[in-house]
Design an enzyme around this catalytic site. Structure first.
Site, mmCIF file in Angstrom:
data_model
loop_
_atom_site.group_PDB
_atom_site.id
_atom_site.type_symbol
_atom_site.label_atom_id
_atom_site.label_comp_id
_atom_site.label_asym_id
_atom_site.label_seq_id
_atom_site.Cartn_x
_atom_site.Cartn_y
_atom_site.Cartn_z
ATOM 1 N N CYS B 37 -7.193 -35.692 47.773
ATOM 2 C CA CYS B 37 -5.848 -36.242 47.621
ATOM 3 C C CYS B 37 -4.842 -35.169 47.221
ATOM 4 C CB CYS B 37 -5.848 -37.389 46.614
ATOM 5 S SG CYS B 37 -6.867 -37.141 45.177
ATOM 6 N N ASP B 39 -4.588 -33.708 44.372
ATOM 7 C CA ASP B 39 -4.228 -33.771 42.958
ATOM 8 C C ASP B 39 -4.633 -32.495 42.237
ATOM 9 O OD1 ASP B 39 -3.511 -36.282 43.549
ATOM 10 O OD2 ASP B 39 -4.872 -37.294 42.165
ATOM 11 N N CYS B 64 -1.379 -39.041 41.741
ATOM 12 C CA CYS B 64 -0.972 -40.439 41.775
ATOM 13 C C CYS B 64 -0.860 -41.001 40.353
ATOM 14 C CB CYS B 64 -1.983 -41.259 42.561
ATOM 15 S SG CYS B 64 -3.581 -41.350 41.732
ATOM 16 N N CYS B 107 -10.052 -40.621 39.882
ATOM 17 C CA CYS B 107 -9.005 -40.092 38.991
ATOM 18 C C CYS B 107 -9.551 -39.957 37.565
ATOM 19 C CB CYS B 107 -7.794 -41.021 38.966
ATOM 20 S SG CYS B 107 -7.021 -41.222 40.572
#
Lengths: 170, 137
Positions: B37, B39, B64, B107
């Site tokens: 993603c 991140d 996110c 996450c």
């Protein structure tokens, strides 16, 4: 079935492929299994051929598929220096989004550097691919490492390009 | 998919955003990322070398809402814990506290990895400091 995309196009599972040959095989087999010609059971076959062609013609998607079929998933493993650079670039992006355009030159410089890194990784992938194809299974881990880095960089380039477009069109 | 209220709260009012002096021997820095993603998460702890208690924790996350909330919550939990207690924090604790859905579990894993990396960095620094002054750790 493992490697079914290769099987569908009558190919041995290899990382290096001749894309023109791939295209010819795809068209040939598509004609043979077109739904109008071969009845509705051919629809599944057509869907498989489409997926296979779309995946295998792209060297990155192909490498990802190849790894997956070998039971190897992408991981979070990227070199710490790359993380640092990604972090710094995100900081610059945030400043620019906040209205501080003084970081724009930094962003453009970083964009070019990352685009260069992406090209290098593509060449690296080709070289490692050749080793995997000649039977060196240990090279698979290097394919994964290259893909991890590439994924990171391409996500970042997408964000940076979006931001640069906004500012250049103003 | 809707974010839980706790995620939204941390996202809108993130705790302990910022950075600590990386070169401070009592500061441990953990930098982790998720290629899928894009991140990237930086988490830092400042440890009292006498007591081993984490006196300050800061983070900066690009990602996110769930990634931001996970690291924000992590810094809240880290403050006041000893480094060994900090290593006990599990990603599942974060998942439960924030009611993260399955697609966002990675996450919380990232936040746990960041904690481990930051503590690991601090321990490495502490060990080399002890070595350089001739003290057996």
């Amino acid at each position: 079935m493992p490697f079914e995309f290769y099987e569908a196009l009558g190919l041995e599972p290899k990382l290096a492929l001749d894309v023109e040959d791939l295209r010819r095989r795809f068209y040939q087999r598509s004609r043979e299994s077109h739904p109008d010609l071969a009845g509705s059971e051919a629809e599944d076959r057509m869907a498989l051929l489409n997926d296979a062609f779309r995946t295998l013609r792209d060297p990155v998607l192909r490498a990802q598929y190849f790894l997956q079929q070998n039971g190897i998933e992408l991981s979070k493993d990227v070199p710490p220096e790359l993380l640092e650079e990604v972090f710094e670039l995100n900081m610059a992006l945030e400043e620019i989004r906040g209205g501080d355009e003084s970081a724009l030159p930094q962003l453009e410089g970083a964009r070019n550097r990352f685009a260069g890194m992406q090209k290098e990784i593509d060449l690296e992938l080709e070289a490692i691919g050749a080793r995997v194809d000649s039977g060196d299974k240990t090279a698979l881990e290097q394919v994964r490492s290259a893909l991890n880095r590439r994924k990171y960089i391409s996500n970042l380039l997408r964000d940076v390009d979006k931001e640069l477009n906004v500012h250049l069109s103003n | 998919m809707a974010y839980s209220n706790k995620v939204l709260d941390h996202y809108n009012n993130p705790r302990n955003v910022g950075s600590l002096d990386k070169s401070d021997p009592n500061v441990g820095t953990g930098m982790v990322g998720a290629p899928e993603c894009g991140d990237v998460m930086k988490l830092q702890v400042k440890v009292n070398p006498e007591t081993g208690v984490i006196e300050d924790a800061k983070f900066k996350t690009f990602g996110c809402g769930s990634a931001i909330a996970s690291s924000s919550l992590a810094t809240e939990w880290l403050r006041g814990k000893t480094v060994d207690e900090a290593l006990e924090i599990k990603n599942t604790d974060i998942v439960n506290e924030l009611s993260l859905p399955p697609v966002k579990i990675h996450c919380s894993v990232l936040a746990e990895d960041a904690i481990k990396a930051a503590i690991g960095d601090y321990k490495k620094k502490a060990a080399s400091k002890n070595q350089s002054v001739g003290v057996n750790a």
